[in-house]
Design a protein around this motif. Structure first.
Motif, PDB file in Angstrom:
ATOM      1  N   VAL A 109      20.712 -33.194   3.869  1.00  0.00           N
ATOM      2  CA  VAL A 109      21.265 -33.366   2.765  1.00  0.00           C
ATOM      3  C   VAL A 109      21.336 -32.157   1.911  1.00  0.00           C
ATOM      4  CG1 VAL A 109      21.287 -34.709   0.654  1.00  0.00           C
ATOM      5  CG2 VAL A 109      20.786 -35.824   2.795  1.00  0.00           C
ATOM      6  N   ASP A 110      20.226 -31.504   1.868  1.00  0.00           N
ATOM      7  CA  ASP A 110      20.186 -30.359   1.056  1.00  0.00           C
ATOM      8  C   ASP A 110      18.619 -29.665   1.257  1.00  0.00           C
ATOM      9  OD1 ASP A 110      21.111 -28.443  -0.783  1.00  0.00           O
ATOM     10  OD2 ASP A 110      21.390 -29.796  -2.525  1.00  0.00           O
ATOM     11  N   LYS A 111      18.758 -28.423   0.584  1.00  0.00           N
ATOM     12  CA  LYS A 111      17.353 -27.923   0.298  1.00  0.00           C
ATOM     13  C   LYS A 111      16.884 -28.057  -1.098  1.00  0.00           C
ATOM     14  CE  LYS A 111      19.248 -23.310  -0.081  1.00  0.00           C
ATOM     15  NZ  LYS A 111      19.376 -21.997   0.479  1.00  0.00           N
ATOM     16  N   THR A 112      15.380 -28.257  -1.031  1.00  0.00           N
ATOM     17  CA  THR A 112      15.005 -28.386  -2.262  1.00  0.00           C
ATOM     18  C   THR A 112      13.637 -27.656  -2.513  1.00  0.00           C
ATOM     19  OG1 THR A 112      14.304 -29.917  -4.066  1.00  0.00           O
ATOM     20  CG2 THR A 112      13.901 -30.645  -1.728  1.00  0.00           C
ATOM     21  N   ILE A 113      12.721 -27.899  -3.591  1.00  0.00           N
ATOM     22  CA  ILE A 113      11.627 -27.354  -4.120  1.00  0.00           C
ATOM     23  C   ILE A 113      10.533 -28.630  -4.470  1.00  0.00           C
ATOM     24  CG2 ILE A 113      10.183 -25.973  -5.385  1.00  0.00           C
ATOM     25  CD1 ILE A 113      12.640 -23.934  -5.497  1.00  0.00           C
ATOM     26  N   ALA A 114       9.405 -28.773  -4.009  1.00  0.00           N
ATOM     27  CA  ALA A 114       8.394 -29.888  -4.355  1.00  0.00           C
ATOM     28  C   ALA A 114       7.994 -29.500  -5.670  1.00  0.00           C
ATOM     29  CB  ALA A 114       7.246 -30.076  -3.509  1.00  0.00           C
ATOM     30  N   ARG A 115       8.084 -30.454  -6.693  1.00  0.00           N
ATOM     31  CA  ARG A 115       7.604 -30.367  -8.131  1.00  0.00           C
ATOM     32  C   ARG A 115       6.430 -30.958  -8.299  1.00  0.00           C
ATOM     33  NH1 ARG A 115      11.387 -32.437 -12.520  1.00  0.00           N
ATOM     34  NH2 ARG A 115      12.819 -30.887 -11.789  1.00  0.00           N
ATOM     35  N   ASN A 116       5.929 -32.238  -8.022  1.00  0.00           N
ATOM     36  CA  ASN A 116       4.628 -32.645  -8.034  1.00  0.00           C
ATOM     37  C   ASN A 116       4.390 -33.659  -6.958  1.00  0.00           C
ATOM     38  OD1 ASN A 116       4.356 -32.101 -10.932  1.00  0.00           O
ATOM     39  ND2 ASN A 116       5.618 -33.791 -11.702  1.00  0.00           N
ATOM     40  N   ILE A 117       3.222 -33.530  -6.391  1.00  0.00           N
ATOM     41  CA  ILE A 117       2.743 -34.230  -5.303  1.00  0.00           C
ATOM     42  C   ILE A 117       1.709 -35.320  -5.346  1.00  0.00           C
ATOM     43  CG2 ILE A 117       1.493 -33.884  -2.746  1.00  0.00           C
ATOM     44  CD1 ILE A 117       2.915 -30.781  -4.234  1.00  0.00           C
ATOM     45  N   ASP A 118       1.966 -36.472  -4.769  1.00  0.00           N
ATOM     46  CA  ASP A 118       1.153 -37.488  -5.016  1.00  0.00           C
ATOM     47  C   ASP A 118       0.820 -37.974  -3.526  1.00  0.00           C
ATOM     48  OD1 ASP A 118       1.192 -37.756  -7.722  1.00  0.00           O
ATOM     49  OD2 ASP A 118       3.053 -39.141  -7.565  1.00  0.00           O
ATOM     50  N   MET A 140      11.363 -32.901   4.022  1.00  0.00           N
ATOM     51  CA  MET A 140      10.772 -32.385   5.034  1.00  0.00           C
ATOM     52  C   MET A 140      10.285 -30.875   4.881  1.00  0.00           C
ATOM     53  SD  MET A 140      12.934 -34.065   7.882  1.00  0.00           S
ATOM     54  CE  MET A 140      11.680 -34.050   9.321  1.00  0.00           C
ATOM     55  N   THR A 141       9.049 -30.627   5.098  1.00  0.00           N
ATOM     56  CA  THR A 141       8.751 -29.241   4.904  1.00  0.00           C
ATOM     57  C   THR A 141       7.713 -28.874   6.156  1.00  0.00           C
ATOM     58  OG1 THR A 141       7.543 -27.647   3.666  1.00  0.00           O
ATOM     59  CG2 THR A 141       6.617 -29.644   3.748  1.00  0.00           C
ATOM     60  N   GLU A 142       7.868 -27.362   6.396  1.00  0.00           N
ATOM     61  CA  GLU A 142       6.772 -26.774   7.347  1.00  0.00           C
ATOM     62  C   GLU A 142       5.443 -26.790   7.027  1.00  0.00           C
ATOM     63  OE1 GLU A 142       7.280 -22.189   7.603  1.00  0.00           O
ATOM     64  OE2 GLU A 142       9.199 -23.165   7.899  1.00  0.00           O
ATOM     65  N   VAL A 143       5.179 -26.797   5.660  1.00  0.00           N
ATOM     66  CA  VAL A 143       3.728 -26.704   5.108  1.00  0.00           C
ATOM     67  C   VAL A 143       2.960 -27.949   5.468  1.00  0.00           C
ATOM     68  CG1 VAL A 143       2.532 -26.503   2.962  1.00  0.00           C
ATOM     69  CG2 VAL A 143       4.860 -25.354   3.219  1.00  0.00           C
ATOM     70  N   ASP A 144       1.717 -27.764   5.955  1.00  0.00           N
ATOM     71  CA  ASP A 144       0.786 -28.549   6.466  1.00  0.00           C
ATOM     72  C   ASP A 144       0.224 -29.219   5.106  1.00  0.00           C
ATOM     73  OD1 ASP A 144       0.738 -28.144   8.867  1.00  0.00           O
ATOM     74  OD2 ASP A 144      -0.976 -26.779   8.803  1.00  0.00           O
ATOM     75  N   LEU A 145      -0.004 -30.658   5.098  1.00  0.00           N
ATOM     76  CA  LEU A 145      -0.239 -31.584   4.036  1.00  0.00           C
ATOM     77  C   LEU A 145      -1.267 -30.937   3.099  1.00  0.00           C
ATOM     78  CD1 LEU A 145      -0.312 -34.050   2.527  1.00  0.00           C
ATOM     79  CD2 LEU A 145      -1.646 -35.203   3.996  1.00  0.00           C
ATOM     80  N   ASP A 146      -2.618 -30.397   3.866  1.00  0.00           N
ATOM     81  CA  ASP A 146      -3.459 -29.772   2.821  1.00  0.00           C
ATOM     82  C   ASP A 146      -3.171 -28.646   2.297  1.00  0.00           C
ATOM     83  OD1 ASP A 146      -5.300 -31.561   4.270  1.00  0.00           O
ATOM     84  OD2 ASP A 146      -5.864 -30.098   5.645  1.00  0.00           O
ATOM     85  N   ASP A 147      -1.932 -27.888   2.549  1.00  0.00           N
ATOM     86  CA  ASP A 147      -1.701 -26.848   1.685  1.00  0.00           C
ATOM     87  C   ASP A 147      -0.188 -27.071   0.827  1.00  0.00           C
ATOM     88  OD1 ASP A 147      -3.617 -25.203   3.041  1.00  0.00           O
ATOM     89  OD2 ASP A 147      -2.285 -24.794   4.948  1.00  0.00           O
ATOM     90  N   LEU A 148       0.054 -28.227   0.752  1.00  0.00           N
ATOM     91  CA  LEU A 148       1.111 -28.633   0.204  1.00  0.00           C
ATOM     92  C   LEU A 148       1.051 -28.545  -1.427  1.00  0.00           C
ATOM     93  CD1 LEU A 148       4.079 -29.412   0.222  1.00  0.00           C
ATOM     94  CD2 LEU A 148       3.383 -31.714   0.416  1.00  0.00           C
ATOM     95  N   TYR A 149       1.771 -27.577  -2.336  1.00  0.00           N
ATOM     96  CA  TYR A 149       1.594 -27.614  -3.529  1.00  0.00           C
ATOM     97  C   TYR A 149       2.927 -27.517  -4.360  1.00  0.00           C
ATOM     98  CZ  TYR A 149      -3.384 -26.918  -2.880  1.00  0.00           C
ATOM     99  OH  TYR A 149      -4.585 -27.082  -2.430  1.00  0.00           O
ATOM    100  N   PRO A 150       3.020 -27.933  -5.575  1.00  0.00           N
ATOM    101  CA  PRO A 150       4.306 -27.600  -6.155  1.00  0.00           C
ATOM    102  C   PRO A 150       4.834 -26.203  -6.021  1.00  0.00           C
ATOM    103  CG  PRO A 150       2.661 -28.787  -7.467  1.00  0.00           C
ATOM    104  CD  PRO A 150       1.786 -28.467  -6.458  1.00  0.00           C
ATOM    105  N   GLY A 151       6.058 -25.985  -5.940  1.00  0.00           N
ATOM    106  CA  GLY A 151       6.974 -24.914  -5.614  1.00  0.00           C
ATOM    107  C   GLY A 151       7.128 -24.474  -4.067  1.00  0.00           C
ATOM    108  N   ASP A 152       6.727 -25.286  -3.371  1.00  0.00           N
ATOM    109  CA  ASP A 152       6.768 -25.292  -1.716  1.00  0.00           C
ATOM    110  C   ASP A 152       8.066 -25.819  -1.411  1.00  0.00           C
ATOM    111  OD1 ASP A 152       4.375 -24.085  -0.998  1.00  0.00           O
ATOM    112  OD2 ASP A 152       3.457 -25.900  -0.618  1.00  0.00           O
TER     113      ASP A 152
END
Length: 130
Positions: free
Chosen positions: A100-109, A47-59
């Motif tokens: 569960v935990d915090k994390t960072i997105a690596r690849n987005i599909d 889950m992230t606060e970033v909008d789908l259009d703006d979601l990129y690796p590293g978010d």
């Protein structure tokens, strides 16, 4: 590890989840509903606060455990006698999750329309007891 991604979540909701208590949220955005159609209790979600259009690796975002999921269709009928009648339908998902935990997105599909959004996440190197 690839998991479903829910985007555009309020920072207040994310901070409430980080306190560790299970919470139920209701989602109405089409892209999030499409993503959740294959999710079952026991699965993990990003889950992230970033909008789908703006979601990129590293978010940044959080991982939550799905405790319960319900997809509903609500029908609303509006009457204004004698000439006006309108019926609307609204689909929503009620989702009970626990942090569960915090994390960072690596690849987005799946950023295309009508495709479930999935992210590959960076695995945590710090573990919490409890």
């Amino acid at each position: 590890m690839k998991i479903a991604a829910i985007t555009g979540i309020s920072p207040n909701v994310l901070s409430e989840l980080k306190k560790g208590k299970p919470r139920t949220i209701e989602l109405q955005s089409a892209h999030n509903i499409i993503t959740l159609t294959d999710v079952l209790p026991g699965d993990h979600i990003f889950m992230t606060e970033v909008d789908l259009d703006d979601l990129y690796p590293g978010d940044h975002g959080i991982i939550v455990d799905v405790m319960c999921i319900t997809i509903n269709m609500k029908r609303m009928v509006e009457y204004i006698n004698p000439y006006y009648y309108e019926e609307r339908e609204r689909m929503s998902v009620r989702l009970k999750v626990k942090y569960v935990d915090k994390t960072i997105a690596r690849n987005i599909d799946g950023k295309e329309w009508a495709k479930p959004t999935q992210v590959e996440i960076v695995k945590s190197s710090v573990f919490h007891a409890g």
